[in-house]
Design a protein around this motif. Sequence first.
Motif, mmCIF file in Angstrom:
data_model
loop_
_atom_site.group_PDB
_atom_site.id
_atom_site.type_symbol
_atom_site.label_atom_id
_atom_site.label_comp_id
_atom_site.label_asym_id
_atom_site.label_seq_id
_atom_site.Cartn_x
_atom_site.Cartn_y
_atom_site.Cartn_z
ATOM 1 N N ALA A 139 3.103 -8.081 3.341
ATOM 2 C CA ALA A 139 2.949 -6.649 3.656
ATOM 3 C C ALA A 139 4.015 -6.184 4.651
ATOM 4 O O ALA A 139 4.508 -5.051 4.560
ATOM 5 N N LEU B 132 8.799 6.563 -1.734
ATOM 6 C CA LEU B 132 7.385 6.401 -2.088
ATOM 7 C C LEU B 132 7.240 5.483 -3.303
ATOM 8 O O LEU B 132 6.429 4.548 -3.292
ATOM 9 N N THR C 34 8.096 1.874 -2.356
ATOM 10 C CA THR C 34 7.022 1.326 -1.518
ATOM 11 C C THR C 34 5.837 0.905 -2.374
ATOM 12 O O THR C 34 5.262 -0.176 -2.185
ATOM 13 N N GLU C 35 5.484 1.760 -3.350
ATOM 14 C CA GLU C 35 4.354 1.431 -4.227
ATOM 15 C C GLU C 35 4.659 0.175 -5.056
ATOM 16 O O GLU C 35 3.794 -0.685 -5.233
ATOM 17 N N SER D 126 4.436 -2.888 -2.807
ATOM 18 C CA SER D 126 3.027 -3.166 -2.483
ATOM 19 C C SER D 126 2.347 -3.865 -3.657
ATOM 20 O O SER D 126 1.548 -4.777 -3.467
ATOM 21 N N VAL E 222 3.186 -7.514 -3.511
ATOM 22 C CA VAL E 222 2.487 -8.224 -2.428
ATOM 23 C C VAL E 222 1.007 -8.427 -2.774
ATOM 24 O O VAL E 222 0.445 -9.501 -2.569
ATOM 25 N N VAL E 223 0.399 -7.394 -3.354
ATOM 26 C CA VAL E 223 -1.048 -7.452 -3.600
ATOM 27 C C VAL E 223 -1.387 -8.243 -4.870
ATOM 28 O O VAL E 223 -2.380 -8.968 -4.906
ATOM 29 N N LEU F 164 -6.901 1.256 -5.591
ATOM 30 C CA LEU F 164 -7.422 2.304 -6.464
ATOM 31 C C LEU F 164 -6.749 2.281 -7.836
ATOM 32 O O LEU F 164 -7.116 3.032 -8.712
ATOM 33 N N LEU G 61 -3.700 3.206 -8.277
ATOM 34 C CA LEU G 61 -2.886 4.428 -8.330
ATOM 35 C C LEU G 61 -1.395 4.148 -8.253
ATOM 36 O O LEU G 61 -0.586 5.037 -8.471
ATOM 37 N N GLY G 62 -1.032 2.932 -7.899
ATOM 38 C CA GLY G 62 0.380 2.623 -7.671
ATOM 39 C C GLY G 62 1.278 2.959 -8.857
ATOM 40 O O GLY G 62 2.226 3.730 -8.730
ATOM 41 N N VAL H 31 1.522 6.665 -9.795
ATOM 42 C CA VAL H 31 2.358 7.381 -8.810
ATOM 43 C C VAL H 31 3.831 7.109 -9.093
ATOM 44 O O VAL H 31 4.656 8.033 -9.122
ATOM 45 N N ALA I 289 5.020 9.004 -12.075
ATOM 46 C CA ALA I 289 5.199 10.440 -11.821
ATOM 47 C C ALA I 289 6.479 10.732 -11.049
ATOM 48 O O ALA I 289 7.016 11.832 -11.136
ATOM 49 N N LEU J 35 1.067 -0.520 3.199
ATOM 50 C CA LEU J 35 0.242 -1.728 3.117
ATOM 51 C C LEU J 35 0.233 -2.512 4.438
ATOM 52 O O LEU J 35 -0.781 -3.108 4.803
ATOM 53 N N PHE K 192 5.129 9.053 6.780
ATOM 54 C CA PHE K 192 5.119 8.429 5.455
ATOM 55 C C PHE K 192 3.725 7.876 5.191
ATOM 56 O O PHE K 192 3.100 7.294 6.077
#
Lengths: 133, 122
Positions: free
Chosen positions: A9, A38, A41-42, A45, A48-49, A93, A95-96, A99, A102, B26, B54
């Motif tokens: 993270a 953004l 970053t998503e 993440s 990592v997750v 959620l 949503l990554g 997002v 989009a 995160l 952010f």
Amino acid sequence: MHLIVPSTADSVPVVRHALRGMLEAGQIEPAAVSDVLLAVTEACSNVVVHAYVGRDGDVPEMEVEAEWDADHLTVLVRDRGRGFAPRVDSPGLGLGLPVIAALTRRLELRETDGGGTEVSMSFAAVSVAASSG
Amino acid sequence: VSEPGVSVTTESNQTAVVSLTGEHDLSSSGRVRDALETAGRSPVTVLDLTQVEFLDSSILGVVVSAHREAEGAGRRLVLVVGSEPSTSVRRILELTGLSGILEITETRDQAQPDAEGASNGG
């Protein structure tokens, strides 16, 4: 830009800050910078997750490559993890990816030879310098 | 670049305020979760995002969990975004469609318990 960082993270802001430096040096429009940061970053993440769930041993890596020319930016986020296997215990959620989809002009997900995943994100990134001159 | 800041303050026996500053993703989601959990003992939790530069969906995931818990317990979680939210905050709320699910106001005053009646009754 080419970064290889631990898939943790704490690496997520490291990647974002490095990318921001590159985009600001290229005088990309601030709104476009915000969207790129953004989306990336998503994507980081997600690595990592999800990418290395259940794997023991050394901290695995994620790789980020960014290439920019005139009005086009491509960012690749790559791991050597579990590929596209569905996950019923997903902590987020979900949503990554929506997002990212989009925010990008083009989004591709590929399985890499080693069984990991490569997320390829393309953006229209017009530089302030180019658009004003 | 701003480091992610998280603080919890209790403003009255009714309201606790979780303030976030800087950039959140995160890497700070655990701290945000802990802060919302601590604040969640109050009837109203205000999540102040006005100084956030952010925000990503990891944080919104934590916020949605806290929102569900609050709802289930008859409490409120209110997001305060300011009159001009940062591009990042505005964008992630818009893209995730969560602005229609979460309670969002511009100012902390609007988030207070008696503000609801005031805005409805005049």
